[in-house]
Scaffold this motif. Sequence first.
Motif, PDB file in Angstrom:
ATOM      1  N   SER A 125      42.494  39.020  48.543  1.00  0.00           N
ATOM      2  CA  SER A 125      43.308  39.785  47.595  1.00  0.00           C
ATOM      3  C   SER A 125      44.242  40.749  48.301  1.00  0.00           C
ATOM      4  O   SER A 125      45.452  40.651  48.189  1.00  0.00           O
ATOM      5  CB  SER A 125      42.403  40.563  46.648  1.00  0.00           C
ATOM      6  N   ALA A 126      43.659  41.711  49.006  1.00  0.00           N
ATOM      7  CA  ALA A 126      44.468  42.739  49.665  1.00  0.00           C
ATOM      8  C   ALA A 126      43.538  43.770  50.261  1.00  0.00           C
ATOM      9  O   ALA A 126      42.347  43.770  50.003  1.00  0.00           O
ATOM     10  CB  ALA A 126      45.397  43.422  48.659  1.00  0.00           C
ATOM     11  N   ALA A 127      44.103  44.702  51.019  1.00  0.00           N
ATOM     12  CA  ALA A 127      43.309  45.821  51.512  1.00  0.00           C
ATOM     13  C   ALA A 127      42.866  46.662  50.334  1.00  0.00           C
ATOM     14  O   ALA A 127      43.557  46.769  49.331  1.00  0.00           O
ATOM     15  CB  ALA A 127      44.130  46.672  52.471  1.00  0.00           C
ATOM     16  N   LEU A 128      41.690  47.273  50.458  1.00  0.00           N
ATOM     17  CA  LEU A 128      41.179  48.074  49.357  1.00  0.00           C
ATOM     18  C   LEU A 128      42.100  49.251  49.084  1.00  0.00           C
ATOM     19  O   LEU A 128      42.676  49.840  49.961  1.00  0.00           O
ATOM     20  CB  LEU A 128      39.773  48.584  49.687  1.00  0.00           C
ATOM     21  N   ALA A 129      42.174  49.593  47.784  1.00  0.00           N
ATOM     22  CA  ALA A 129      42.922  50.770  47.340  1.00  0.00           C
ATOM     23  C   ALA A 129      44.380  50.730  47.776  1.00  0.00           C
ATOM     24  O   ALA A 129      44.975  51.735  48.104  1.00  0.00           O
ATOM     25  CB  ALA A 129      42.263  52.048  47.845  1.00  0.00           C
ATOM     26  N   ALA A 130      44.963  49.548  47.738  1.00  0.00           N
ATOM     27  CA  ALA A 130      46.380  49.414  48.069  1.00  0.00           C
ATOM     28  C   ALA A 130      46.983  48.349  47.179  1.00  0.00           C
ATOM     29  O   ALA A 130      46.299  47.433  46.751  1.00  0.00           O
ATOM     30  CB  ALA A 130      46.550  49.026  49.543  1.00  0.00           C
ATOM     31  N   PRO A 131      48.290  48.447  46.882  1.00  0.00           N
ATOM     32  CA  PRO A 131      48.895  47.419  46.054  1.00  0.00           C
ATOM     33  C   PRO A 131      48.757  46.059  46.704  1.00  0.00           C
ATOM     34  O   PRO A 131      48.983  45.912  47.897  1.00  0.00           O
ATOM     35  CB  PRO A 131      50.378  47.840  45.978  1.00  0.00           C
ATOM     36  N   ALA A 132      48.366  45.060  45.899  1.00  0.00           N
ATOM     37  CA  ALA A 132      48.186  43.712  46.420  1.00  0.00           C
ATOM     38  C   ALA A 132      49.448  42.888  46.216  1.00  0.00           C
ATOM     39  O   ALA A 132      50.271  43.175  45.359  1.00  0.00           O
ATOM     40  CB  ALA A 132      47.017  43.035  45.706  1.00  0.00           C
ATOM     41  N   ILE A 133      49.591  41.851  46.994  1.00  0.00           N
ATOM     42  CA  ILE A 133      50.607  40.817  46.870  1.00  0.00           C
ATOM     43  C   ILE A 133      52.021  41.356  47.085  1.00  0.00           C
ATOM     44  O   ILE A 133      52.618  41.983  46.225  1.00  0.00           O
ATOM     45  CB  ILE A 133      50.534  40.094  45.511  1.00  0.00           C
ATOM     46  N   SER A 134      52.545  41.092  48.236  1.00  0.00           N
ATOM     47  CA  SER A 134      53.951  41.398  48.517  1.00  0.00           C
ATOM     48  C   SER A 134      54.619  40.098  48.944  1.00  0.00           C
ATOM     49  O   SER A 134      55.090  39.949  50.054  1.00  0.00           O
ATOM     50  CB  SER A 134      54.048  42.449  49.627  1.00  0.00           C
ATOM     51  N   LYS A 138      55.522  40.682  40.172  1.00  0.00           N
ATOM     52  CA  LYS A 138      54.892  41.244  41.364  1.00  0.00           C
ATOM     53  C   LYS A 138      53.661  42.026  40.930  1.00  0.00           C
ATOM     54  O   LYS A 138      53.739  42.878  40.044  1.00  0.00           O
ATOM     55  CB  LYS A 138      55.856  42.164  42.121  1.00  0.00           C
ATOM     56  N   LEU A 139      52.531  41.715  41.550  1.00  0.00           N
ATOM     57  CA  LEU A 139      51.264  42.323  41.177  1.00  0.00           C
ATOM     58  C   LEU A 139      50.968  43.559  42.017  1.00  0.00           C
ATOM     59  O   LEU A 139      51.005  43.506  43.246  1.00  0.00           O
ATOM     60  CB  LEU A 139      50.124  41.300  41.344  1.00  0.00           C
ATOM     61  N   PHE A 140      50.648  44.656  41.347  1.00  0.00           N
ATOM     62  CA  PHE A 140      50.167  45.867  42.001  1.00  0.00           C
ATOM     63  C   PHE A 140      48.686  46.008  41.618  1.00  0.00           C
ATOM     64  O   PHE A 140      48.365  46.452  40.512  1.00  0.00           O
ATOM     65  CB  PHE A 140      50.961  47.087  41.525  1.00  0.00           C
ATOM     66  N   GLN A 141      47.818  45.602  42.525  1.00  0.00           N
ATOM     67  CA  GLN A 141      46.386  45.590  42.257  1.00  0.00           C
ATOM     68  C   GLN A 141      45.677  46.673  43.064  1.00  0.00           C
ATOM     69  O   GLN A 141      45.813  46.715  44.287  1.00  0.00           O
ATOM     70  CB  GLN A 141      45.790  44.222  42.627  1.00  0.00           C
ATOM     71  N   TYR A 142      44.945  47.542  42.375  1.00  0.00           N
ATOM     72  CA  TYR A 142      44.162  48.569  43.044  1.00  0.00           C
ATOM     73  C   TYR A 142      42.671  48.321  42.810  1.00  0.00           C
ATOM     74  O   TYR A 142      42.260  47.979  41.691  1.00  0.00           O
ATOM     75  CB  TYR A 142      44.535  49.962  42.532  1.00  0.00           C
ATOM     76  N   ASP A 143      41.890  48.499  43.854  1.00  0.00           N
ATOM     77  CA  ASP A 143      40.443  48.413  43.753  1.00  0.00           C
ATOM     78  C   ASP A 143      39.909  49.752  43.277  1.00  0.00           C
ATOM     79  O   ASP A 143      39.935  50.741  44.011  1.00  0.00           O
ATOM     80  CB  ASP A 143      39.832  48.040  45.111  1.00  0.00           C
ATOM     81  N   THR A 144      39.398  49.785  42.065  1.00  0.00           N
ATOM     82  CA  THR A 144      38.891  51.027  41.490  1.00  0.00           C
ATOM     83  C   THR A 144      37.451  51.319  41.915  1.00  0.00           C
ATOM     84  O   THR A 144      36.892  52.367  41.541  1.00  0.00           O
ATOM     85  CB  THR A 144      38.997  50.970  39.964  1.00  0.00           C
TER      86      THR A 144
END
Length: 413
Positions: free
Chosen positions: A16-25, A78-84
């Motif tokens: 997905s992405a690094a934790l607590a950072a926007p995912a997918i660029s 564009k997805l901005f995904q944060y790990d809560t």
Amino acid sequence: MTISRRSFLKTTMTASAALAAPAISTRYAFGSEDPIKVGSLLDQSGAIASSGVTMVTAMQQGIAEINAAGGLLGRPLKLFQYDTQSNIQLYSQYAQQLALKDRVDVVHGGITSASREAIRPTFDRFRVLYFYNVLYEGGVCDRDTFCTGTTPAQTVEKLVPYAMKKSGKKAYILAADYNYGQITAKWMTKYMRDNGGEVLSVDFFPLDVTNFGPTISKIQAAKPDLILSALVGGNHVSFYRQWEAAGMKDQIPIASTTFGLVNEPSTVDAKVSEGIYGCYGYFEELETPESKDFVDKLKKRWPQIPYISELTAATYEGLYLWAEGVKKAGSIDRMKVIEALESGISFKGPSGEVKLDPDTHHTIRNAYLAQVHDRKWNVLETFKAVPPSDTASVCNLIKNPRDNQQYVIDIKA
């Protein structure tokens, strides 16, 4: 085959992405068009992660599909995904970040009712369209919010009388001690009494409870015909194991509103899960072309995904319902999209035809009643186009568009 949840969580979080950072660029082939920004707040770590990571896969899959088909209005998503991180404070923090810094056009997120109510006021305040894609206790009435998961009137109302018919008229209720469990227990009690049954006792348990020995002794003394369970999370799975170990599994059956949402039939012994009843808006085992295609796509992209439940399907369908609203509105303007969504938008997804109810901003959708057999759900009955009648009894956003609260529905048993 039993898949390790820990292995899946690790694989999915890495992908997905690094934790607590926007995912997918991702780089898009859309020329210089600015992307449409989609926010997502879901737990990819912590106690609720086993639910959140599969919902993230659904978001990623849907966005990839929409972009491959040309995006929306000629623009990429564009997805901005944060790990809560299963942390309510992080939900509040990242909700403000999505609204004020990232300036997203829509947010899909929240798992527990507590997380939803922590972020919904932020999106109301800053006028951000919000989709909550999880089954819950009902009652949210907010013009900026759309709820795509099932409510008790769509599932519990089907599950309780079926279980009574198979087992008997005396029930013992076990539930998690927070909003969802407390309100669901009231619905269980109502539907028991509506069908001529009796509730012998209702016991609530904090989410960290793992010892159910004293409770099992109380149940044995009460001698119910049926256990109704709204227990939640990994700790509460201990009840099912201890129930079987006590030799009660074949004596008193269980119907649950939560068992199986995070792959419990495959992570507990077959003798523990065998015969448990459930009713949801989706099961991976559905044999429809849309369901098979959805399962195949996710398992091809994420081979270790453990189970695809209503949480995953409703997230995917919520994204597509929003996309249909954008297309009909011809705009990403919040009010234009809301008005388009209130026109009766529908989408044929993995769970079947899903239609947004204009009055409640909930979905009219199919419900499926099933029983665990050999670690899989065997779908027994299908209920077509079930309305969210519980929430409809307190919410009409067409008549009262300024509503923005969760009602405590007066449940008369």
